[in-house]
Structures are given as C-alpha cells and as structure tokens.
Design a protein around this motif. Sequence first.
Motif, PDB file in Angstrom:
ATOM      1  N   ARG A 135      41.121  48.394  43.839  1.00 12.38           N
ATOM      2  CA  ARG A 135      42.466  47.941  44.173  1.00 12.38           C
ATOM      3  C   ARG A 135      42.767  46.774  43.247  1.00 12.38           C
ATOM      4  NH1 ARG A 135      44.764  49.023  49.327  1.00 12.38           N
ATOM      5  NH2 ARG A 135      46.256  47.522  48.537  1.00 12.38           N
ATOM      6  N   HIS A 136      43.917  46.787  42.606  1.00  8.85           N
ATOM      7  CA  HIS A 136      44.182  45.717  41.637  1.00  8.85           C
ATOM      8  C   HIS A 136      44.320  44.367  42.323  1.00  8.85           C
ATOM      9  CE1 HIS A 136      48.315  45.523  42.989  1.00  8.85           C
ATOM     10  NE2 HIS A 136      48.508  44.497  42.198  1.00  8.85           N
ATOM     11  N   ASP A 137      44.666  44.379  43.604  1.00  5.87           N
ATOM     12  CA  ASP A 137      44.934  43.120  44.300  1.00  5.87           C
ATOM     13  C   ASP A 137      43.706  42.561  45.007  1.00  5.87           C
ATOM     14  OD1 ASP A 137      44.598  44.888  46.362  1.00  5.87           O
ATOM     15  OD2 ASP A 137      46.653  44.795  47.076  1.00  5.87           O
ATOM     16  N   ALA A 138      42.570  43.236  44.820  1.00  5.94           N
ATOM     17  CA  ALA A 138      41.386  42.833  45.580  1.00  5.94           C
ATOM     18  C   ALA A 138      40.369  42.121  44.704  1.00  5.94           C
ATOM     19  CB  ALA A 138      40.733  44.057  46.218  1.00  5.94           C
ATOM     20  N   LEU A 139      40.684  41.991  43.447  1.00  4.72           N
ATOM     21  CA  LEU A 139      39.631  41.723  42.475  1.00  4.72           C
ATOM     22  C   LEU A 139      40.028  40.694  41.443  1.00  4.72           C
ATOM     23  CD1 LEU A 139      36.993  42.684  41.086  1.00  4.72           C
ATOM     24  CD2 LEU A 139      38.388  44.381  39.935  1.00  4.72           C
ATOM     25  N   MET A 140      39.108  39.769  41.211  1.00  2.34           N
ATOM     26  CA  MET A 140      39.227  38.856  40.087  1.00  2.34           C
ATOM     27  C   MET A 140      37.903  38.917  39.344  1.00  2.34           C
ATOM     28  SD  MET A 140      39.849  34.780  40.170  1.00  2.34           S
ATOM     29  CE  MET A 140      41.456  34.875  40.918  1.00  2.34           C
ATOM     30  N   ILE A 141      37.977  39.309  38.103  1.00  2.00           N
ATOM     31  CA  ILE A 141      36.750  39.432  37.333  1.00  2.00           C
ATOM     32  C   ILE A 141      36.365  38.082  36.771  1.00  2.00           C
ATOM     33  CG2 ILE A 141      35.790  40.451  35.233  1.00  2.00           C
ATOM     34  CD1 ILE A 141      37.122  43.005  35.978  1.00  2.00           C
ATOM     35  N   GLU A 142      35.127  37.699  36.974  1.00  3.13           N
ATOM     36  CA  GLU A 142      34.662  36.418  36.461  1.00  3.13           C
ATOM     37  C   GLU A 142      33.419  36.617  35.637  1.00  3.13           C
ATOM     38  OE1 GLU A 142      34.392  33.192  39.172  1.00  3.13           O
ATOM     39  OE2 GLU A 142      36.576  33.029  39.045  1.00  3.13           O
ATOM     40  N   ASN A 143      33.242  35.740  34.690  1.00  5.99           N
ATOM     41  CA  ASN A 143      32.215  35.974  33.697  1.00  5.99           C
ATOM     42  C   ASN A 143      31.875  34.653  33.030  1.00  5.99           C
ATOM     43  OD1 ASN A 143      30.759  37.250  31.528  1.00  5.99           O
ATOM     44  ND2 ASN A 143      31.888  39.103  32.092  1.00  5.99           N
ATOM     45  N   LYS A 144      30.589  34.382  32.948  1.00  2.10           N
ATOM     46  CA  LYS A 144      30.151  33.170  32.259  1.00  2.10           C
ATOM     47  C   LYS A 144      29.253  33.547  31.095  1.00  2.10           C
ATOM     48  CE  LYS A 144      30.136  30.471  36.515  1.00  2.10           C
ATOM     49  NZ  LYS A 144      31.088  29.366  36.299  1.00  2.10           N
ATOM     50  N   ALA A 145      29.366  32.852  30.006  1.00  7.35           N
ATOM     51  CA  ALA A 145      28.510  33.164  28.873  1.00  7.35           C
ATOM     52  C   ALA A 145      28.302  31.953  27.980  1.00  7.35           C
ATOM     53  CB  ALA A 145      29.108  34.295  28.055  1.00  7.35           C
ATOM     54  N   LYS A 146      27.249  32.015  27.231  1.00  7.61           N
ATOM     55  CA  LYS A 146      26.957  30.989  26.241  1.00  7.61           C
ATOM     56  C   LYS A 146      27.279  31.578  24.883  1.00  7.61           C
ATOM     57  CE  LYS A 146      23.087  28.188  24.607  1.00  7.61           C
ATOM     58  NZ  LYS A 146      21.696  27.796  24.899  1.00  7.61           N
ATOM     59  N   VAL A 192      39.476  37.412  34.633  1.00  5.29           N
ATOM     60  CA  VAL A 192      40.477  38.421  34.308  1.00  5.29           C
ATOM     61  C   VAL A 192      41.061  38.928  35.613  1.00  5.29           C
ATOM     62  CG1 VAL A 192      40.926  40.646  33.219  1.00  5.29           C
ATOM     63  CG2 VAL A 192      39.141  39.155  32.299  1.00  5.29           C
ATOM     64  N   GLU A 193      42.371  38.976  35.674  1.00  8.98           N
ATOM     65  CA  GLU A 193      42.976  39.588  36.851  1.00  8.98           C
ATOM     66  C   GLU A 193      44.321  40.185  36.501  1.00  8.98           C
ATOM     67  OE1 GLU A 193      44.097  36.801  40.013  1.00  8.98           O
ATOM     68  OE2 GLU A 193      43.960  35.190  38.559  1.00  8.98           O
ATOM     69  N   SER A 194      44.727  41.114  37.325  1.00  5.45           N
ATOM     70  CA  SER A 194      46.031  41.730  37.229  1.00  5.45           C
ATOM     71  C   SER A 194      47.088  40.698  37.590  1.00  5.45           C
ATOM     72  CB  SER A 194      46.052  42.902  38.211  1.00  5.45           C
ATOM     73  OG  SER A 194      47.255  43.596  38.139  1.00  5.45           O
ATOM     74  N   LEU A 246      54.223  44.212  34.454  1.00  5.66           N
ATOM     75  CA  LEU A 246      52.808  44.159  34.753  1.00  5.66           C
ATOM     76  C   LEU A 246      52.021  43.535  33.601  1.00  5.66           C
ATOM     77  CD1 LEU A 246      51.536  45.229  37.246  1.00  5.66           C
ATOM     78  CD2 LEU A 246      50.958  47.312  36.016  1.00  5.66           C
ATOM     79  N   GLY A 247      51.038  42.727  33.942  1.00  7.13           N
ATOM     80  CA  GLY A 247      50.233  42.105  32.898  1.00  7.13           C
ATOM     81  C   GLY A 247      48.794  41.911  33.317  1.00  7.13           C
ATOM     82  N   LEU A 248      48.018  41.436  32.376  1.00  8.74           N
ATOM     83  CA  LEU A 248      46.649  41.023  32.660  1.00  8.74           C
ATOM     84  C   LEU A 248      46.517  39.570  32.246  1.00  8.74           C
ATOM     85  CD1 LEU A 248      44.436  44.037  31.504  1.00  8.74           C
ATOM     86  CD2 LEU A 248      44.735  43.172  33.822  1.00  8.74           C
ATOM     87  N   LYS A 249      45.955  38.785  33.124  1.00  5.92           N
ATOM     88  CA  LYS A 249      45.823  37.365  32.848  1.00  5.92           C
ATOM     89  C   LYS A 249      44.361  37.040  32.597  1.00  5.92           C
ATOM     90  CE  LYS A 249      46.672  32.880  35.036  1.00  5.92           C
ATOM     91  NZ  LYS A 249      47.160  32.247  36.276  1.00  5.92           N
ATOM     92  N   VAL A 250      44.103  36.462  31.450  1.00  7.43           N
ATOM     93  CA  VAL A 250      42.747  36.036  31.115  1.00  7.43           C
ATOM     94  C   VAL A 250      42.733  34.518  31.072  1.00  7.43           C
ATOM     95  CG1 VAL A 250      40.908  36.106  29.398  1.00  7.43           C
ATOM     96  CG2 VAL A 250      42.347  38.118  29.743  1.00  7.43           C
ATOM     97  N   THR A 251      41.849  33.941  31.849  1.00  7.72           N
ATOM     98  CA  THR A 251      41.718  32.481  31.869  1.00  7.72           C
ATOM     99  C   THR A 251      40.376  32.106  31.264  1.00  7.72           C
ATOM    100  OG1 THR A 251      42.953  32.486  33.941  1.00  7.72           O
ATOM    101  CG2 THR A 251      41.846  30.455  33.339  1.00  7.72           C
TER     102      THR A 251
END
Lengths: 237, 237
Positions: free
Chosen positions: B223-234, A179-181, A199-204
């Motif tokens: 900061r919105h530009d500093a971050l990418m949320i990542e997540n793994k799941a089963k 997830v990122e901005s 502005l959006g949120l991108k989910v991959t």
Amino acid sequence: MSDTSFAYAQVRQAISHQIVEQKLTGSLPSERELCAKYDVARSTLRQALGQLENMGLIYRKNRSGWYVCPRKLKYDPMQHTSFLQYTTAQGFQPSTKLVEQKKQKPCKEIASALTLDGRTSLTSILRVRSVDGRAVVVEELNFSNKHLPNIDKHDLSLSISVLLKNTYHHHNVLYDISVESCCLFNPIAQYLNTYDGALGLKVTRIVRDLDGTAFEFDREYWRHDALMIENKAKLHF
Amino acid sequence: MSDTSFAYAQVRQAISHQIVEQKLTGSLPSERELCAKYDVARSTLRQALGQLENMGLIYRKNRSGWYVCPRKLKYDPMQHTSFLQYTTAQGFQPSTKLVEQKKQKPCKEIASALTLDGRTSLTSILRVRSVDGRAVVVEELNFSNKHLPNIDKHDLSLSISVLLKNTYHHHNVLYDISVESCCLFNPIAQYLNTYDGALGLKVTRIVRDLDGTAFEFDREYWRHDALMIENKAKLHF
DNA sequence: GCTCAATTTTGGTACGGACCAAAATTATGC
DNA sequence: GCATAATTTTGGTCCGTACCAAAATTGAGC
C-alpha cells in the motif's frame, strides 16, 4: 490479471495494451476522440487515463494532451555518482537549472535533523533537473553554514560533491535516505510541468560526517513516473 | 504552499488541515455530508479525496467510508531484520498469512534474473502481511529449486531467513533492490482490501550468494500509504 | 439477548452538459 | 517569410443526476 468488468477498466486495459505493444507512441488522441472510440463519457475515460498515469504509462502536458511515458531513469540514492554520470550512462541527455539560492533559517524538520537551533543559518539551493528535456526532479539542498563555513560564498551551480570533497575534505560521509510516495503541489508541480496534486516520490537525504554530525539536508521531489530506485548491498545475517 | 484557487484544492486544504491538526481522526463524514459542508458536487469532493488519498492522509474501505491513515511503517529493504522485529520495534502488531504455496515454472522476468531456463522449477509462496489488522503488503517469494534443493519440502510459513541460514548456510548474501511507484490490481488489490487500480509501491528483490548466483526473486506490493522506505549507508567519494 | 431478514446508508460507476484558460493551429497583414 | 492576431482544439474544472452493490444499520421474530 485485473478486472475488466467496468468500462474504465476495459478502456485502461485497451490503451495499456497498445502502449506495451508499442502500437501507441508519442501523443495519444484527444480525450474527445478516445471517448468516441471507446464509447464512454469523458469522465469515465479520464478515470482510465488517471490510472494509466498512476501506472506510469502516460503523462499529461497542461492543456496540450496525453503522452506515452519515456522509460524510467534508474537511480541509486545511496550511490554517490553524479546526476550527469548516471543519466548519460543510461543514454539520457541531462540538464540542470539552478532556480534559487538563498541563506535562511532552518524549518523545524531541518533544525531537528541537523540538531541546529533556530538562529543558525542555512544555505539553500533549489534546482530542477531534466532528462531529454523533461523535468524530472526538483531538488532542495540545505547546507549548514555552521558546519560548512562560507559555503554560501562558493558557486553552487557547479558540482557540490566536488566542493565537499576538495574544499571541506568530506571524503567519507554517512547517508540517511528515506523514500515515500507523495503529492506534488505548486510551486514544485510547476517546475516539473505537472499539475497541482500530481503524484510524486519524495527522497529525503541527511548527510553526516563520520562523527555522525549532520551538515546537509536534502529533499528531492521526483515525478513518480520518471524514476526507479535501485540499490545493491551485501548483507550479513 | 499550494493552489487554493479551485474548489477541489480548497476542500483538500480544509480536510488536510483538520487531519494534521488531529481534529479529524478515525472515519470521515460521508461523502454526501462533506458535499453539503463544503458546498461542492460529489465529483469535486471525490477529486479532493483522491488527492488526499495520494498524499497518504486518508484511505477507503470498500463501500464503507473514508478513514484517516495510521502512521507509516518504516522499512529498510536492505536490512535483514524480520517483519516481526521491525514492526514491533515501531509499536505495531504484525501478522502474516500464507495465502498460497506452489511449485511452478519461472516467468520471463524471473528466468532472466535468476539465469534459469524455462524448465527449471521455482517454489513460490504468496503471503499477506498486516500491521494492526490492516493488510499492508503482498509478498511473492520465488526460490530456485536448483539452487535450494528440496526447499519445497520445508515449512515456508516459518521464518525464511532462518531456513536460509540454518539449512542452506547462506550467511552472507547480495541484495539487488528496486523500488518504484505502481498500481495495484486484482487479485493483489483484494488482498490489500483496496480497489483495482489503487496506488502502490513495488519492491523487487534479487538475492544472490557471494558468487553472484541468484537463487531468490521477490516482489513486494505495498500500500503506498503504509510505507516509508529508510536506508542508512556509509559512502566513499 | 440473539438471529436473521428488511431497510438504509455508503461509496463505486457512469452519464451528460457546461464553461474556462491555455495551448495549438490557422488566418491575416505587413 | 515573418510576426501577429483570430480561431479552434485541448485538457481542467464543476455541476447535477442516476443507478448499483456492498456494507452498515435497523427491525422483526423468537
């Protein structure tokens, strides 16, 4: 809480107050009216409106006006509940529109994620999903034809999770979510009735079987003001 | 890909090209220079820069200039790896500064989430975390004194997960995470060396023991530009 | 070389005006 | 009543100017 030294901050503060106190619902007065009311230039007012937009309090319809945002949809990208299910559970009226379906070659990013060479074909669909008549997300789903034979022969306007489960027997899968901005550009912005650069949120999402073989690559482009990502997990230190 | 019909979109396009092609690194020329180069007014240029900022490509230092963003930090709020650990693993130089520690009464939101009445006290800390010398997140951690007796007597500038594990024997916990787009206001904006009203991502975390009793409530302002949320799941259909 | 003051550069705020295209509204003709 | 055309309103784009505070740079004095 926040600066009120500047004109735009004062206007922002004033309008945001009215919104959270629910003294302002539906549509806002026109920009020129608001300029007169707060005695600022239009550019200053629009700076305030832009921040309220970033806060997710208001949004605009092209050349029509500014509107108070409806409440956000709660969404757990890790849960495999359907859009229909979690939206109605929250009291929204969902709808989905299939925009496009095609067979194509993968782009670099997808080829790398699905470990495909450039010749393997993908079945891709683009769909727009709305709640209460407001388009909130554009989804681009890409299925590897190699791993899901004849997937392009099925009706992909129906539930895809049912298809994966019943036809391809994927009962257990692995998800890689990010997830990122982001910014929403045309044509995606247009599908969401917003403007180029909004502005959006991108989910991959990369979907794998239990062997770790990836067979699906999705990109979701959400209105940033329509979405709150929620997630529950059990942790072991 | 996106509109180029308008001046601001053309400028945006031109600069974004230079950045992704790495022909532009470090700091950008001054706004007035860029105005001259692209032959647009400063307001138009700033519209383009604002969108590049929303894209997470550039950021500003107050009255100093515009800079190309460093790569984003990947962060999994569901994983309980420490900040030190996952930042260094990605090649960043992390640092943390404890700004404030206090004992206070819970606000409405926290009282509700932790099912506390207004009299129960919280131990709260505020800290700023940086990577490569750039502040990226302000964390506000709130611990229920009722559920974590004498937590305020410990040194909370050290690792908190270690404290929870060794002193309070919380080896297994439940996490409720939410992520949403937000605006950063003062004083948080100041801690992040950004401006009042800048774009951010808000991560909220409720930590429970296995009984479901919540004992910690955290808010992270990134900061919105500093971050990418990542997540793994089963997943199981 | 170094410190500190003076100067210049920089982005931040704010104003005003102008024109346009699309949306919304009103008036028109049937 | 209803579809259609004319009009008004609306936000979207763009320009230019002005002034300020803080940051960065330069210069003066030692």
